[in-house]
Design a protein around this motif. Structure first.
Motif, PDB file in Angstrom:
ATOM      1  N   GLY A 188      -9.862   7.958   4.529  1.00 18.67           N
ATOM      2  CA  GLY A 188     -10.402   6.744   3.842  1.00 18.67           C
ATOM      3  C   GLY A 188      -9.067   5.885   2.724  1.00 18.67           C
ATOM      4  O   GLY A 188     -10.042   4.788   2.158  1.00 18.67           O
ATOM      5  N   ILE A 189      -7.964   6.566   2.596  1.00 19.75           N
ATOM      6  CA  ILE A 189      -7.350   5.797   1.086  1.00 19.75           C
ATOM      7  C   ILE A 189      -6.352   4.417   2.354  1.00 19.75           C
ATOM      8  O   ILE A 189      -5.530   4.636   3.161  1.00 19.75           O
ATOM      9  CB  ILE A 189      -6.349   6.988   0.921  1.00 19.75           C
ATOM     10  CG1 ILE A 189      -6.644   8.196   0.388  1.00 19.75           C
ATOM     11  CG2 ILE A 189      -5.301   6.274   0.384  1.00 19.75           C
ATOM     12  CD1 ILE A 189      -7.114   7.646  -0.441  1.00 19.75           C
ATOM     13  N   PRO A 190      -6.993   3.510   2.056  1.00 14.14           N
ATOM     14  CA  PRO A 190      -6.107   2.522   2.792  1.00 14.14           C
ATOM     15  C   PRO A 190      -4.558   2.650   2.190  1.00 14.14           C
ATOM     16  O   PRO A 190      -4.075   2.408   1.307  1.00 14.14           O
ATOM     17  CB  PRO A 190      -7.002   1.383   1.904  1.00 14.14           C
ATOM     18  CG  PRO A 190      -6.667   1.815   0.393  1.00 14.14           C
ATOM     19  CD  PRO A 190      -7.567   2.778   0.033  1.00 14.14           C
ATOM     20  N   TYR A 191      -3.839   2.027   2.807  1.00 17.92           N
ATOM     21  CA  TYR A 191      -2.547   1.992   3.402  1.00 17.92           C
ATOM     22  C   TYR A 191      -1.704  -0.059   3.623  1.00 17.92           C
ATOM     23  O   TYR A 191      -2.295  -0.826   4.292  1.00 17.92           O
ATOM     24  CB  TYR A 191      -1.810   2.559   4.908  1.00 17.92           C
ATOM     25  CG  TYR A 191      -0.385   2.556   5.008  1.00 17.92           C
ATOM     26  CD1 TYR A 191       0.659   3.507   4.584  1.00 17.92           C
ATOM     27  CD2 TYR A 191      -0.195   1.090   5.991  1.00 17.92           C
ATOM     28  CE1 TYR A 191       1.942   3.516   4.687  1.00 17.92           C
ATOM     29  CE2 TYR A 191       1.217   1.097   5.988  1.00 17.92           C
ATOM     30  CZ  TYR A 191       1.990   1.881   5.562  1.00 17.92           C
ATOM     31  OH  TYR A 191       3.583   2.162   5.852  1.00 17.92           O
ATOM     32  N   LEU A 192      -1.049  -0.228   2.801  1.00 16.39           N
ATOM     33  CA  LEU A 192      -0.245  -1.114   2.988  1.00 16.39           C
ATOM     34  C   LEU A 192       1.145  -0.964   3.290  1.00 16.39           C
ATOM     35  O   LEU A 192       1.946  -0.405   2.485  1.00 16.39           O
ATOM     36  CB  LEU A 192      -0.730  -2.146   1.719  1.00 16.39           C
ATOM     37  CG  LEU A 192      -0.453  -3.402   2.099  1.00 16.39           C
ATOM     38  CD1 LEU A 192      -0.656  -4.713   1.213  1.00 16.39           C
ATOM     39  CD2 LEU A 192       1.130  -4.045   1.324  1.00 16.39           C
ATOM     40  N   GLY A 193       1.728  -1.540   4.476  1.00 14.80           N
ATOM     41  CA  GLY A 193       3.107  -1.258   4.692  1.00 14.80           C
ATOM     42  C   GLY A 193       3.981  -2.918   4.711  1.00 14.80           C
ATOM     43  O   GLY A 193       3.385  -3.704   4.890  1.00 14.80           O
ATOM     44  N   TYR A 194       4.953  -3.337   3.969  1.00 14.76           N
ATOM     45  CA  TYR A 194       5.320  -3.814   3.581  1.00 14.76           C
ATOM     46  C   TYR A 194       6.438  -4.323   4.129  1.00 14.76           C
ATOM     47  O   TYR A 194       7.402  -4.042   3.761  1.00 14.76           O
ATOM     48  CB  TYR A 194       5.777  -4.440   2.214  1.00 14.76           C
ATOM     49  CG  TYR A 194       6.666  -6.015   1.367  1.00 14.76           C
ATOM     50  CD1 TYR A 194       5.685  -6.573   1.409  1.00 14.76           C
ATOM     51  CD2 TYR A 194       7.277  -5.798   1.738  1.00 14.76           C
ATOM     52  CE1 TYR A 194       6.038  -7.876   1.003  1.00 14.76           C
ATOM     53  CE2 TYR A 194       8.138  -7.281   0.941  1.00 14.76           C
ATOM     54  CZ  TYR A 194       7.620  -7.736   0.597  1.00 14.76           C
ATOM     55  OH  TYR A 194       8.588  -9.777   0.373  1.00 14.76           O
ATOM     56  N   SER A 195       6.897  -4.946   4.893  1.00 16.85           N
ATOM     57  CA  SER A 195       7.596  -5.733   6.218  1.00 16.85           C
ATOM     58  C   SER A 195       8.334  -4.111   7.306  1.00 16.85           C
ATOM     59  O   SER A 195       7.658  -3.333   7.502  1.00 16.85           O
ATOM     60  CB  SER A 195       8.785  -6.028   4.686  1.00 16.85           C
ATOM     61  OG  SER A 195      10.217  -6.223   5.679  1.00 16.85           O
ATOM     62  N   ALA A 196       9.473  -3.481   6.497  1.00 17.07           N
ATOM     63  CA  ALA A 196       9.024  -1.902   6.268  1.00 17.07           C
ATOM     64  C   ALA A 196       8.047  -1.273   6.653  1.00 17.07           C
ATOM     65  O   ALA A 196       8.297  -0.692   8.039  1.00 17.07           O
ATOM     66  CB  ALA A 196      10.653  -1.796   6.258  1.00 17.07           C
ATOM     67  N   GLY A 197       7.709  -1.384   5.634  1.00 23.57           N
ATOM     68  CA  GLY A 197       6.405  -0.756   6.001  1.00 23.57           C
ATOM     69  C   GLY A 197       5.140  -0.785   6.966  1.00 23.57           C
ATOM     70  O   GLY A 197       4.936   0.392   7.187  1.00 23.57           O
ATOM     71  N   ALA A 198       5.196  -1.873   7.226  1.00 21.97           N
ATOM     72  CA  ALA A 198       5.096  -2.599   8.642  1.00 21.97           C
ATOM     73  C   ALA A 198       5.420  -1.900   9.584  1.00 21.97           C
ATOM     74  O   ALA A 198       4.433  -1.136  10.425  1.00 21.97           O
ATOM     75  CB  ALA A 198       3.990  -4.201   8.705  1.00 21.97           C
ATOM     76  N   MET A 199       6.229  -1.757   9.531  1.00 18.72           N
ATOM     77  CA  MET A 199       6.864  -1.425  11.203  1.00 18.72           C
ATOM     78  C   MET A 199       6.703  -0.160  11.252  1.00 18.72           C
ATOM     79  O   MET A 199       6.965   0.022  12.299  1.00 18.72           O
ATOM     80  CB  MET A 199       8.737  -2.060  10.776  1.00 18.72           C
ATOM     81  CG  MET A 199       8.436  -3.940  10.830  1.00 18.72           C
ATOM     82  SD  MET A 199      10.134  -4.542  11.232  1.00 18.72           S
ATOM     83  CE  MET A 199      11.144  -3.765  12.154  1.00 18.72           C
ATOM     84  N   ILE A 200       7.228   0.661  10.362  1.00 21.83           N
ATOM     85  CA  ILE A 200       7.518   1.675  10.864  1.00 21.83           C
ATOM     86  C   ILE A 200       6.048   2.634  10.349  1.00 21.83           C
ATOM     87  O   ILE A 200       5.715   3.859  10.831  1.00 21.83           O
ATOM     88  CB  ILE A 200       8.235   2.770  10.068  1.00 21.83           C
ATOM     89  CG1 ILE A 200       7.123   2.945   8.621  1.00 21.83           C
ATOM     90  CG2 ILE A 200       9.154   2.708   9.165  1.00 21.83           C
ATOM     91  CD1 ILE A 200       7.534   3.574   6.733  1.00 21.83           C
TER      92      ILE A 200
END
Length: 243
Positions: free
Chosen positions: A123-135
């Protein structure tokens, strides 16, 4: 739990309205976790992997998040050959992975990928920004601009890779992700990779935009669009949806 995939880009100075829209849903989820844990402000792990400007990049991420509300940032700033440890994501209400060289990010977070998956499943939310979204994907597009030596997208967005490269990512979602789409011209990379059979389609996110992947639902917030690429009889199908 939900996964927030931001396509990159920074809001103009003193114009934080779009940042609030893009980062607000993530921070709201983290705030609920913080309240349940007895914290006033959500404790947010922020991991950046950069070549000398890690503190500056982390500060920009914190400022973008603060447009949506208060937080307690726990920053881990790594060099391009650095590796994250479990301490980077210990006792937090949300996880943010920043932007930069995508292959370096994947290498850096690989040692804690299993723990990130465990926390997100809990239940911990994850946010990927740019590279963090791709991986974040099971099959992550790390970069590249050619297939079989033939150019398919701008070289400037290649992530220092020649051939389009797909590797196992963190594994938070089962669809491949690309970013900076309208701004860097990366849509053609995903189309070509799909047509070549390297991936089975994917989702591509514009700058200033977030794709929110929840329990069987997709949401979009921000100024741009999310592009969907899918296999189709005789070719590839492309469509868009926005906020």
């Amino acid at each position: 739990m939900s996964i927030h995939l931001v396509g990159g880009g920074w809001a103009p100075e003193n114009d934080t309205e779009n940042d609030a829209a893009v980062f607000g849903p993530f921070l709201a989820e983290a705030a609920l976790r913080a309240t349940a844990a007895g914290r006033t402000d959500p404790r947010i792990a922020i991991i950046v992997v950069r070549n000398g400007d890690g503190d500056d990049h982390a500060a920009k991420l914190v400022a973008a998040l603060e447009a949506a509300g208060p937080l307690d940032p726990v920053v881990t700033s790594l060099t391009l050959d650095g590796l994250a440890t479990l301490l980077a994501v210990a006792d937090v209400d949300g996880i943010v992975i920043g932007g930069g060289l995508t292959p370096a990010y994947l290498t850096a977070v690989a040692p804690i990928a299993g723990e990130i998956r465990r926390q997100v499943a809990a239940g911990i939310p994850y946010l990927g920004y740019s590279a963090g979204a791709m991986i974040a994907a099971e099959r992550a597009l790390l970069g590249g601009w050619r297939i079989g030596g033939v150019p398919v997208s701008p070289q400037d967005a290649s992530e220092d890779l020649d051939e389009i490269t797909i590797e196992n990512g963190i594994g938070l979602l089962d669809v491949t992700v690309d970013v900076h789409v309208a701004q860097w011209g990366t849509l053609s990379r995903m189309v070509a990779a799909t047509e070549a059979g390297l991936i089975r389609g994917g989702l591509a996110v514009d700058e200033g935009t977030v794709l929110i992947v929840g329990q069987g639902t997709l949401g979009v917030a921000g100024a741009g669009s999310v592009w969907t690429v899918s296999e189709s009889e005789g070719g590839v199908l492309v469509s868009t949806f926005g906020a």
